[in-house]
Write a protein that holds these residues in place. Sequence first.
Motif, PDB file in Angstrom:
ATOM      1  N   ILE A 165       0.843  -1.201   0.000  1.00 61.86           N
ATOM      2  CA  ILE A 165       0.000   0.000   0.000  1.00 61.86           C
ATOM      3  C   ILE A 165       0.876   1.248   0.000  1.00 61.86           C
ATOM      4  N   CYS A 166       1.925   1.243   0.832  1.00 57.52           N
ATOM      5  CA  CYS A 166       2.873   2.369   0.836  1.00 57.52           C
ATOM      6  C   CYS A 166       3.514   2.539  -0.538  1.00 57.52           C
ATOM      7  N   PHE A 167       3.927   1.420  -1.112  1.00 58.35           N
ATOM      8  CA  PHE A 167       4.576   1.435  -2.427  1.00 58.35           C
ATOM      9  C   PHE A 167       3.650   2.025  -3.485  1.00 58.35           C
ATOM     10  N   GLU A 168       2.402   1.565  -3.513  1.00 55.94           N
ATOM     11  CA  GLU A 168       1.476   2.010  -4.561  1.00 55.94           C
ATOM     12  C   GLU A 168       1.144   3.491  -4.418  1.00 55.94           C
ATOM     13  N   PHE A 169       0.979   3.947  -3.185  1.00 56.01           N
ATOM     14  CA  PHE A 169       0.718   5.377  -2.989  1.00 56.01           C
ATOM     15  C   PHE A 169       1.899   6.208  -3.473  1.00 56.01           C
ATOM     16  N   GLU A 170       3.104   5.801  -3.107  1.00 56.55           N
ATOM     17  CA  GLU A 170       4.289   6.543  -3.530  1.00 56.55           C
ATOM     18  C   GLU A 170       4.435   6.524  -5.047  1.00 56.55           C
ATOM     19  N   ARG A 171       4.118   5.406  -5.668  1.00 55.98           N
ATOM     20  CA  ARG A 171       4.213   5.317  -7.130  1.00 55.98           C
ATOM     21  C   ARG A 171       3.271   6.306  -7.800  1.00 55.98           C
ATOM     22  N   GLN A 172       2.028   6.331  -7.354  1.00 45.65           N
ATOM     23  CA  GLN A 172       1.061   7.250  -7.947  1.00 45.65           C
ATOM     24  C   GLN A 172       1.405   8.705  -7.621  1.00 45.65           C
ATOM     25  N   LEU A 173       1.903   8.933  -6.416  1.00 43.89           N
ATOM     26  CA  LEU A 173       2.317  10.282  -6.026  1.00 43.89           C
ATOM     27  C   LEU A 173       3.431  10.788  -6.929  1.00 43.89           C
ATOM     28  N   MET A 174       4.464   9.973  -7.150  1.00 46.67           N
ATOM     29  CA  MET A 174       5.589  10.400  -7.970  1.00 46.67           C
ATOM     30  C   MET A 174       5.192  10.548  -9.433  1.00 46.67           C
ATOM     31  N   ASP A 175       4.224   9.738  -9.882  1.00 48.00           N
ATOM     32  CA  ASP A 175       3.711   9.913 -11.238  1.00 48.00           C
ATOM     33  C   ASP A 175       3.099  11.299 -11.407  1.00 48.00           C
ATOM     34  N   GLN A 176       2.376  11.759 -10.400  1.00 42.79           N
ATOM     35  CA  GLN A 176       1.738  13.076 -10.471  1.00 42.79           C
ATOM     36  C   GLN A 176       2.763  14.205 -10.356  1.00 42.79           C
ATOM     37  N   LEU A 177       3.737  14.038  -9.478  1.00 43.57           N
ATOM     38  CA  LEU A 177       4.733  15.091  -9.282  1.00 43.57           C
ATOM     39  C   LEU A 177       5.699  15.179 -10.458  1.00 43.57           C
ATOM     40  N   GLY A 178       6.020  14.042 -11.066  1.00 45.50           N
ATOM     41  CA  GLY A 178       6.891  14.034 -12.240  1.00 45.50           C
ATOM     42  C   GLY A 178       8.212  14.741 -12.000  1.00 45.50           C
ATOM     43  N   ASP A 179       8.645  15.547 -12.989  1.00 44.38           N
ATOM     44  CA  ASP A 179       9.937  16.229 -12.867  1.00 44.38           C
ATOM     45  C   ASP A 179       9.835  17.553 -12.118  1.00 44.38           C
ATOM     46  N   SER A 180       8.708  17.768 -11.436  1.00 41.96           N
ATOM     47  CA  SER A 180       8.598  18.975 -10.605  1.00 41.96           C
ATOM     48  C   SER A 180       9.383  18.822  -9.302  1.00 41.96           C
ATOM     49  N   VAL A 181       9.779  17.581  -8.977  1.00 37.92           N
ATOM     50  CA  VAL A 181      10.566  17.358  -7.768  1.00 37.92           C
ATOM     51  C   VAL A 181      11.745  16.443  -8.075  1.00 37.92           C
ATOM     52  N   ALA A 182      12.731  16.493  -7.187  1.00 41.29           N
ATOM     53  CA  ALA A 182      13.875  15.584  -7.239  1.00 41.29           C
ATOM     54  C   ALA A 182      14.013  14.931  -5.873  1.00 41.29           C
ATOM     55  N   VAL A 183      14.199  13.638  -5.854  1.00 40.36           N
ATOM     56  CA  VAL A 183      14.277  12.904  -4.591  1.00 40.36           C
ATOM     57  C   VAL A 183      15.624  13.164  -3.914  1.00 40.36           C
ATOM     58  N   ILE A 184      15.563  13.560  -2.651  1.00 34.27           N
ATOM     59  CA  ILE A 184      16.768  13.761  -1.840  1.00 34.27           C
ATOM     60  C   ILE A 184      17.048  12.521  -1.010  1.00 34.27           C
ATOM     61  N   ASP A 185      16.009  11.977  -0.398  1.00 31.85           N
ATOM     62  CA  ASP A 185      16.187  10.767   0.395  1.00 31.85           C
ATOM     63  C   ASP A 185      14.882   9.986   0.435  1.00 31.85           C
ATOM     64  N   GLU A 186      14.995   8.676   0.329  1.00 34.65           N
ATOM     65  CA  GLU A 186      13.852   7.777   0.450  1.00 34.65           C
ATOM     66  C   GLU A 186      14.274   6.639   1.372  1.00 34.65           C
ATOM     67  N   THR A 187      13.602   6.528   2.504  1.00 33.85           N
ATOM     68  CA  THR A 187      13.931   5.499   3.486  1.00 33.85           C
ATOM     69  C   THR A 187      12.693   4.676   3.795  1.00 33.85           C
ATOM     70  N   VAL A 188      12.825   3.379   3.696  1.00 28.46           N
ATOM     71  CA  VAL A 188      11.725   2.462   3.992  1.00 28.46           C
ATOM     72  C   VAL A 188      11.951   1.871   5.379  1.00 28.46           C
ATOM     73  N   GLY A 189      11.000   2.123   6.273  1.00 30.17           N
ATOM     74  CA  GLY A 189      11.115   1.632   7.636  1.00 30.17           C
ATOM     75  C   GLY A 189      10.173   0.476   7.905  1.00 30.17           C
ATOM     76  N   PHE A 190      10.446  -0.235   8.979  1.00 26.54           N
ATOM     77  CA  PHE A 190       9.608  -1.375   9.347  1.00 26.54           C
ATOM     78  C   PHE A 190       9.502  -1.449  10.864  1.00 26.54           C
ATOM     79  N   ARG A 191       8.410  -2.023  11.317  1.00 25.61           N
ATOM     80  CA  ARG A 191       8.242  -2.233  12.752  1.00 25.61           C
ATOM     81  C   ARG A 191       9.045  -3.458  13.164  1.00 25.61           C
ATOM     82  N   TYR A 192       9.803  -3.328  14.245  1.00 26.02           N
ATOM     83  CA  TYR A 192      10.720  -4.378  14.680  1.00 26.02           C
ATOM     84  C   TYR A 192      10.226  -4.972  15.999  1.00 26.02           C
TER      85      TYR A 192
END
Length: 316
Positions: free
Chosen positions: A115-142
Motif C-alpha cells: 500500500i505504501c509502495f502504490e501510494f508513492e508510485r502514484q504520487l511520484m507519477d503526479q509530481l513528475g519532474d517537478s521534484v527531485a528525490v533527496i532521500d527515500e527510506t523504507v522503515g519497518f516495525r521491529y
Amino acid sequence: MSSQRVPIEPQRVDAPLTQCATFLVVSVTNKPDAIETVQSTLSGLESLAKNVSIRDLGAQFACTVGIGSEIWDKLTGLPRPAELHPFREIKGAKHTAISTPGDLLFHIRSERRDICFEFERQLMDQLGDSVAVIDETVGFRYFDVRDLLGFVDGTANPVGPAVPSSVLVAEEDGHASGGSYIVVQKYTHDLPGWKDLSTEQQEKIIGRTKIDNVELDDAESGQRSHKTLSTIEDENGKEHGILRDNMPFGSPGSGEFGTYFIGYTRRLWVIEKMLENMFVGDPPGLHDRLLDFSRPLTGTTFFAPSASLLAGLGSD
C-alpha cells in the motif's frame, strides 16, 4: 446574518504506528510549472489517498505532508508559521547534528508495504519532474516496537488527550493553527560496537532496562542518560512532550542498521532543545553517549499544515 467559522482539520499526524512506513524527502525543481504541479498534487492528496487506501481499509493508511522553510512562501503564499526555519546545525565537542536540504516530506504509513509502495508510485507519477528525490527510506516495525539497538522506542510519547496539546499548534499562532512542526534525522548505528557493551552499560546510556523497558533513576549529576537528556521542561518546570514515529531501517547484507527519527511537535524549540542537550550536553561537554554509536546522516525541519490548508493550495 452571522458567519460561521470553518473548522480546521489537521492532517493525521497522530495516525497509529504501523508495520511499514516510507519517509520521502524531495526538493522542488526549477521547472517552469513545478510550483503549480506541486500545488495541484498536494491539494488533491486526499483523493489520491482514498484511491489507494480503498484497496484495504484495514491497512490503516495515512500520509502526512511537511513543507520546508525554503519553499513555504513560494508554495503557499501564506504567512509563515512562527517557528519555521531551516534545521539549525548543532555542533558539539565530539558530534554534530548536521543540516540537510528538503522542500517536502511525505510520511507514508500502512500496515502493508504494498500500500505504501502504490501510494508513492502514484504520487511520484503526479509530481513528475517537478521534484527531485533527496532521500527515500523504507522503515519497518521491529518486534514489540524496538529499535535495532534492542530497546523499546517511543515510550515517552503523549497519549489520548495529551496528543493534540503536545503536537498541534493552537491559538498562539492563529495562521498555523492545526499544524505541526516536524524534525527528521536519519541515523545509522555502529551495531558491532554497541554489542560490545554489556547490557548494563547499554541500559545506563539509554536510561531504561532492555528487557522490560523499566525507567531507571536519573543521574543527580555528571553524565546523563538519553532518556533524561531528551526530557524537556520549560522555565516553569512544565514538561513538553513530542510525538515520535521513529522506525528502524537497514540491510544486513550491506551492513546498514539505522533508525529514522521523526518528531512531531507543537513547539519547534522543544526538539531543538532536545538535540542541543544530546549533542552539546547538559551540562555542556557531556554529550548523549548514544551518539557514540548512532550517527546522523540528515537533519531537516518541516511544517505540516492543516489538511484544510493543503486542500486549498493553488486556488485563488
